[in-house]
Design an enzyme around this catalytic site. Structure first.
Site, PDB file in Angstrom:
ATOM      1  N   GLU B 223       0.926  -1.299   0.062  1.00 46.88           N
ATOM      2  CA  GLU B 223       0.096  -0.023   0.029  1.00 46.88           C
ATOM      3  C   GLU B 223       1.003   1.353   0.046  1.00 46.88           C
ATOM      4  OE1 GLU B 223      -1.023   3.054   1.271  1.00 46.88           O
ATOM      5  OE2 GLU B 223      -2.099   2.292   3.219  1.00 46.88           O
ATOM      6  N   CYS B 260      -1.622   7.950   4.556  1.00 46.81           N
ATOM      7  CA  CYS B 260      -1.776   7.593   3.328  1.00 46.81           C
ATOM      8  C   CYS B 260      -3.092   7.985   2.506  1.00 46.81           C
ATOM      9  CB  CYS B 260      -1.598   5.988   3.149  1.00 46.81           C
ATOM     10  SG  CYS B 260      -2.636   5.192   4.512  1.00 46.81           S
TER      11      CYS B 260
END
Lengths: 481, 481
Positions: B223, B260
């Site tokens: 990720e 993120c």
């Protein structure tokens, strides 16, 4: 070949096609099935001639192909395959309100599918890969296998006709002809979102490498075959010598041994090895050699055997003499487990009706073999129930090496159902987490998307509060319909 | 560092651990959660000091970490996550009898997990990756993040204690320290079956490349973050200028922009651009600059800004002055949509509290931006309901570019539930088909296996006829419990 217009057309089709209802997708798929059945009097002799497979086998394969299409039509019409999940909002939650989140599976995008030479229908133009991708909502760019060009073209026309009759954008399906370069270019095109392939290790690995090294890597589902080991335990084999030899030889020589689940490795206890080898030899002698798909495949078969014939560790029970350039004469060689364990080369698939019989002395050797085995589509373990009950550790180890573990019968004859797993650890496939046969094959071509606080009128039907599709969903952690 | 003993221990643990019951796995996971809570008075100040994140934030993160563990404990205790499927035999079927086939998900094998610097607890040693892998039945080899070594070690001890107290093999969890070379060696070890990573694009891509080029390629769930575009439509923005500016700035500057899901790109219609920029600037001026995780990250932030400051296409609304070596002063620049569309570089993530405001004139420009966007974890679309209803094509296109599409609020604050999808098209992650947050994260670490005609006593409980676990299963095509 300029592939841009093909992919542009597929991408445009995609943005529409991914959103059509499951009912409409099912109707489209059923038109393909009807089209195939309507063409069967042309298709069967054509595919038989191009593949050297007998008409009976092709007739069965057509039935399987149509059956697969209907399975996927039913699956998307029912609709629960999208894994709808709803977590309701909780505006009063502390310290922060909980939003409304709804998730389901959406189509990946245009998919490149490669036809397989050994199944001109079931794993080719309208085969499982194409149909499961279409079922998921992905347009397909299909690369025809050069071994059966006319069959492929005719099936392509059937699909094209179904596209037109369903008033879908023509980019939903494109039939492309060409060689390896065209295949590589298709897999590398930036608009392609996944690749499905059934064939050799070299072919699948080349596509996997190309796809992983793209600027945007994409998944490759390459089903590359395996040796599908059969393991015979002592009691079971002793009690059923003739019957098991018969079953084994039938599976080994089915379709000239050109199945990805062909059993190319069989492990037998030393106490029965000689007798079983004799029984297998007797059965092999009853087999009429069948023509292989084409001369290139037959040449590869005999080349692989010639290399093995140079290995002093092997004792040949039946040698295949290449009496002509196309037929596969079956062959069988014996090797000691201790020798087999010394060299990974003995694990390589020989595409065709050859099997290596590994003779083991102790259970420890069998366990060592199980640890050393490469990933397989299937493993078959023949044992009496009380024998198997004592082999829990072996079974546990074998599970790590295959996608399907059989306890009766033979690995050939892959059921098309819900529970089928046709895909195993590398190198049998490039992605053991998916199957290429059965209903779950559709999952290869979808990814989850979550909608947070989406206005209700904009939600796809699968995620609307009132569940208009009547599908199974997980709502606040509970399965419901 | 010789990694063989670590992996040998993990592999041995695996063959036992994968088969323990969901109840036992749940009890083990809950022991980890209890251990973390018991250590909270040490953990919170330690993690805060090592990460520069305030204790309040770490306290929240610990709550989230414990909540995640409990979610997975409940999931495996309930047990339906294994997707059990049973197709019963039909001995009378013509032309061939139908075998009994039963399929479920089994653990992949030892998994290598990398800690993330920005979440010393929730995405680190006992974070979502470790816990979902353990929940699936996979031992974890955990590579500690060097940014918070003491926190990692303490959490590692908590897990180790839970392993011992649960009388599990110690190879179920191994804590490894080291740099990039150790990380690469872990991902390349032949016994590793998957990799999970949260961090930079460069780090994730390097692991993906290493894992795809192994003799046996393995999946990498990296990720790698994204710019999480926010798109403001005209009416909505005009009606809620101040409130949206406040929400946006709060999200942009949360945790010094080190999430993120930090919104690094916002698209606004030209008619409101000046006023909205002013509103955002007013909010930014109220922000107290917060220290970043470490000086290296702060240096990267200011370097990235310095490069952008050299671009003549940008008009700076707020310039970040590097007043010290660690704090992130937020920054905002405007760019015309036509200029943004000219250079992919404007899509690059600046890790920290910087946003680029793209000013669009026409809907066509917005649609072109949507087409050109790289894959994102999230996209947020702010519109009034009647505005959104006219933007179905835009929404359809945006779906192709993200894993989660929001219609209210901001992308930061990732819910840990069933419906969450935290994972989007490349380059936001390396595999858009899976999520790294929420219950479905467990699916990354399992693969299907089918048992054909397995003696009933040997079947795992999930697949026994009487359904002793009381789980949801698909039996002959119907969901049942």
């Amino acid at each position: 070949m300029n592939l841009d217009p093909i992919f542009q057309s597929a991408q445009e089709a995609f943005l529409h096609y991914k959103n059509i209802s499951g009912k409409d997708k099912a109707a489209f798929l059923r038109k393909i099935a009807e089209g195939l059945e309507a063409e069967k009097h042309s298709l069967i002799p054509m595919a038989s001639e191009e593949s050297n497979l007998p008409e009976g086998r092709i007739t069965g394969e057509l039935g399987r192909t149509v059956g697969q299409i209907k399975l996927f039509a039913n699956l998307v019409e029912e609709g629960s395959w999208v894994e709808a999940v709803i977590d309701h909002a909780d505006p009063d939650r502390a310290p922060a309100p909980k939003p409304d989140i709804r998730r389901f599976l959406t189509a990946l995008g245009p998919v490149v599918v490669f036809g397989a030479s050994n199944f001109p229908l079931a794993f080719s133009t309208a085969g499982g890969d194409t149909i499961s991708a279409l079922a998921a909502g992905c347009p397909v760019i299909y690369k025809a296998h050069p071994a059966h060009p006319e069959t492929s073209k005719l099936v392509g026309q059937v699909i094209h006709k179904a596209v037109i009759e369903s008033t879908l954008p023509i980019g939903v399906f494109t039939h492309v002809e060409g060689g390896i370069e065209v295949g590589q270019a298709l897999a590398k095109h930036p608009t392609a979102k996944a690749v499905a392939f059934t064939g050799s290790f070299a072919g699948g690995k080349a596509l996997f490498d190309a796809a992983s090294q793209r600027k945007e890597p994409i998944p490759v589902f390459a089903e590359m075959g395996s040796v599908n080991p059969v393991i015979a335990l002592k009691e079971k084999l002793g009690n059923n010598m003739e019957a098991l030899a018969k079953q084994f030889v039938a599976s080994l020589t089915l379709g000239a041994g050109q199945f990805c689940t062909n059993p190319g490795l069989i492990m037998v206890p030393d106490i029965h090895a000689e007798e079983f080898a004799k029984a297998v030899k007797n059965e092999l002698e009853l087999i009429t050699a069948a023509p292989m798909l084409h001369e290139g495949i037959a040449a590869s078969y005999y080349n692989a055997l010639a290399i093995l014939q140079g290995r002093k560790e092997l004792e040949w029970v039946q040698v295949a003499e290449a009496k002509d350039l196309i037929k596969a004469y079956p062959a069988l060689a014996k090797i000691k487990a201790s020798d087999w364990l010394e060299d990974e080369h003995f694990q390589q698939e020989v595409f065709g009706s050859f099997a290596l019989m590994v003779v083991y002395e102790h259970f420890n050797e069998l366990y060592a073999i199980a640890q050393r085995l490469h990933g397989q589509l299937t493993i078959t373990l023949w044992g009496e129930e009380d024998e198997l009950a004592k082999k829990v550790d072996l079974i546990n180890q074998l599970e790590e090496k295959c996608g399907r573990l059989l306890f009766k019968g033979v690995p050939t004859g892959v059921e098309v159902g819900y529970a089928m797993q046709h895909g195993g650890p590398y190198p049998s496939t490039t992605d053991s987490r998916f199957t290429s046969v059965g209903a779950y094959a559709i999952k290869r071509f979808a990814r989850p998307i979550a909608f947070q606080d989406m206005p209700h009128e904009l939600l796809p039907n699968a995620l609307r509060e009132e569940n208009p599709l009547g599908i199974w969903r997980m709502v606040d952690g509970e399965f419901k319909r």
